[in-house]
Design an enzyme around this catalytic site. Structure first.
Site, PDB file in Angstrom:
ATOM      1  N   ARG A  47       0.849  -1.246   0.208  1.00  0.00           N
ATOM      2  CA  ARG A  47       0.107   0.028  -0.103  1.00  0.00           C
ATOM      3  C   ARG A  47       0.831   0.980   0.208  1.00  0.00           C
ATOM      4  O   ARG A  47       2.101   1.004   0.139  1.00  0.00           O
ATOM      5  CB  ARG A  47      -0.955  -0.054   1.065  1.00  0.00           C
ATOM      6  N   GLY A  48       0.171   2.296   0.156  1.00  0.00           N
ATOM      7  CA  GLY A  48       1.110   3.639  -0.398  1.00  0.00           C
ATOM      8  C   GLY A  48       0.990   4.084  -1.737  1.00  0.00           C
ATOM      9  O   GLY A  48       1.455   2.994  -2.578  1.00  0.00           O
ATOM     10  N   ALA A  49       0.896   5.097  -2.227  1.00  0.00           N
ATOM     11  CA  ALA A  49       0.593   5.507  -3.578  1.00  0.00           C
ATOM     12  C   ALA A  49       1.900   5.208  -4.523  1.00  0.00           C
ATOM     13  O   ALA A  49       1.661   4.260  -5.385  1.00  0.00           O
ATOM     14  CB  ALA A  49       0.197   6.912  -3.647  1.00  0.00           C
ATOM     15  N   ARG A  93      -7.795  -0.099  -6.834  1.00  0.00           N
ATOM     16  CA  ARG A  93      -8.080   0.844  -5.755  1.00  0.00           C
ATOM     17  C   ARG A  93      -8.069   2.068  -6.411  1.00  0.00           C
ATOM     18  O   ARG A  93      -7.482   2.374  -7.359  1.00  0.00           O
ATOM     19  CB  ARG A  93      -6.793   0.948  -4.769  1.00  0.00           C
ATOM     20  N   GLN A 199      -1.472   2.142  10.002  1.00  0.00           N
ATOM     21  CA  GLN A 199      -0.063   2.297   9.248  1.00  0.00           C
ATOM     22  C   GLN A 199       0.883   2.969  10.077  1.00  0.00           C
ATOM     23  O   GLN A 199       2.023   2.754   9.776  1.00  0.00           O
ATOM     24  CB  GLN A 199      -0.411   2.865   7.966  1.00  0.00           C
ATOM     25  N   ASP A 240      -2.219  10.729  -1.676  1.00  0.00           N
ATOM     26  CA  ASP A 240      -2.315   9.651  -2.664  1.00  0.00           C
ATOM     27  C   ASP A 240      -2.952  10.356  -3.913  1.00  0.00           C
ATOM     28  O   ASP A 240      -2.782   9.630  -5.252  1.00  0.00           O
ATOM     29  CB  ASP A 240      -3.634   8.987  -1.912  1.00  0.00           C
ATOM     30  N   ASN A 250      -5.205  12.203   1.420  1.00  0.00           N
ATOM     31  CA  ASN A 250      -4.356  11.308   2.088  1.00  0.00           C
ATOM     32  C   ASN A 250      -5.002  10.444   3.077  1.00  0.00           C
ATOM     33  O   ASN A 250      -6.462  10.702   2.922  1.00  0.00           O
ATOM     34  CB  ASN A 250      -3.330  12.242   2.777  1.00  0.00           C
ATOM     35  N   LYS A 251      -4.599   9.812   3.733  1.00  0.00           N
ATOM     36  CA  LYS A 251      -5.234   8.831   4.559  1.00  0.00           C
ATOM     37  C   LYS A 251      -6.271   9.526   5.516  1.00  0.00           C
ATOM     38  O   LYS A 251      -5.961  10.903   5.941  1.00  0.00           O
ATOM     39  CB  LYS A 251      -4.307   8.187   5.524  1.00  0.00           C
TER      40      LYS A 251
END
Ligand code: MRU
Length: 350
Positions: A47-49, A93, A199, A240, A250-251
């Site tokens: 995960r993570g862009a 995603r 995370q 992201d 973002n998250k």
């Protein structure tokens, strides 16, 4: 060092350090086809862009191999199969634009009339390039961003925008590592735990502790008090997707941190490579927000924490408006307001 995303030549497979079980176990997950790559993306093995983009690039190669194996070597056979697999991969995603960016970049290298063996060879080389390029860009971004951190700062970050979220080094954590590597050895990090997938607690704390960079984990809801007490000098987060006007998704929870930072006079920075900027998305309201499984909220690990039958929200990202962002740290420099102009200029020079 290909330490958490690596391509295994001998076995023709992509190997990913499984981020679902960190920091307790270091398991490896193998992607051998499109379905296993999509599974890895959707369940957040990776995960993570930027890391999603690198994975998707190798995923295109796996898709081409799969199309050849299942549909046959004639273009009329493999092409529709490959098109369908790429569409599935691209939609794994929705929020991190690096996924679509990587698939688009792979497609652009697909020459008309190219046979599938030649396509596979050129795609594997390009996936490796994208992987290496992300490592270089993160290092450069970290060196550029180091100037926003003063020695002695405590830097808050949200989610994980570190080595695990990129090919290596990280974006937000790249800025922190850049400052650390520049000799600012009195910096400290507050990693917000980042419910529901944790995370911050699991991944950011794990990788900073490994590097010996002082880190403390805080509950997400401690942010206001920590800032009120003057315990936070800077906030640096990843993104992201950054819209053309500078709004940055973002998250989930990042928006609240940004609003609090403005209230308490703490500079709030976003760090991301240019591949995370989407000029086709005008503003934050147009960024698609991923809705994830309720189970991530109703359970912590195997333990149920919400009564049976009670509904929950699990929107995974939120957009922070550009007006709350002091600067966007990229591999080509720190972009400043007005972002419509600075973003357009940075993309034009790419
Ligand atoms: O759902 P995730 O873990 O993929 O979300 C990741 C983030 O929000 C990161 O902060 C972002 O992708 C930047 S990664 C360098």
């Amino acid at each position: 060092m290909d330490w958490h995303i690596r391509f295994n030549d001998a076995e023709d497979r992509l190997e990913l350090l499984d981020q679902r079980t960190l920091p307790v176990r270091e398991d490896w997950f193998h992607c051998t086809d499109t379905a296993s790559t999509i599974y890895a993306l959707q369940t957040m093995v990776v995960r993570g862009a930027p890391a999603i983009g690198v994975t998707a690039a190798y995923g295109c190669w796996l898709a081409a191999r799969e199309a050849l194996a299942t549909a046959g070597p004639g273009e009329a056979d493999w092409r529709p199969c490959l098109e369908a697999l790429l569409a599935d991969l691209e939609n794994a995603r929705p929020t991190a634009v690096n996924l679509a960016w990587a698939v688009r970049r792979m497609r652009a290298a697909w020459e008309p009339g190219q046979d599938i063996e030649a396509l596979c060879a050129s795609w594997l080389a390009l996936a490796r390039d994208i992987h290496e390029e992300d490592k270089r860009f993160c290092r450069r971004l970290g060196a550029v961003g180091a100037e926003v951190i003063d020695d002695g700062d405590t830097v808050m970050t949200h989610c994980n925008a570190g080595a695990l979220a990129t090919a290596d080094y990280g974006t937000a954590l790249g800025v922190i590592r850049g400052a650390w590597d520049a000799g600012k050895r009195n910096i400290r990090v507050i990693a917000n735990e980042t419910r529901p997938f944790l995370q911050g607690a699991r991944l950011t704390a794990w990788e900073l502790a490994k590097d010996g960079i002082p880190v403390r984990v805080a509950c997400d809801n401690a942010c206001a008090l920590l800032m009120k007490k003057g315990l936070v000098q800077k906030v640096v987060v990843g993104a992201d997707r950054i819209a053309a006007n500078g709004d940055a998704a973002n998250k989930i929870g990042t928006l609240g941190v940004a609003i609090l930072a403005r209230h308490f006079g703490v500079p709030f920075y976003v760090a991301a490579p240019l591949s995370t900027i989407d000029p086709d998305t005008p503003d934050g309201d147009a960024i698609p927000i991923e809705d994830r499984t309720p189970r991530e909220v109703t359970h912590v690990g195997a333990t149920q924490i919400v009564p049976d039958g009670v509904e929950v929200y699990n929107m995974a990202f939120d957009p922070t408006p550009a007006e709350l962002i002091a600067g966007i740290v990229t591999e080509v420099g720190i972009l400043r307001p007005p972002y419509g102009e600075s973003i357009a200029a940075a993309l034009a020079g790419r």
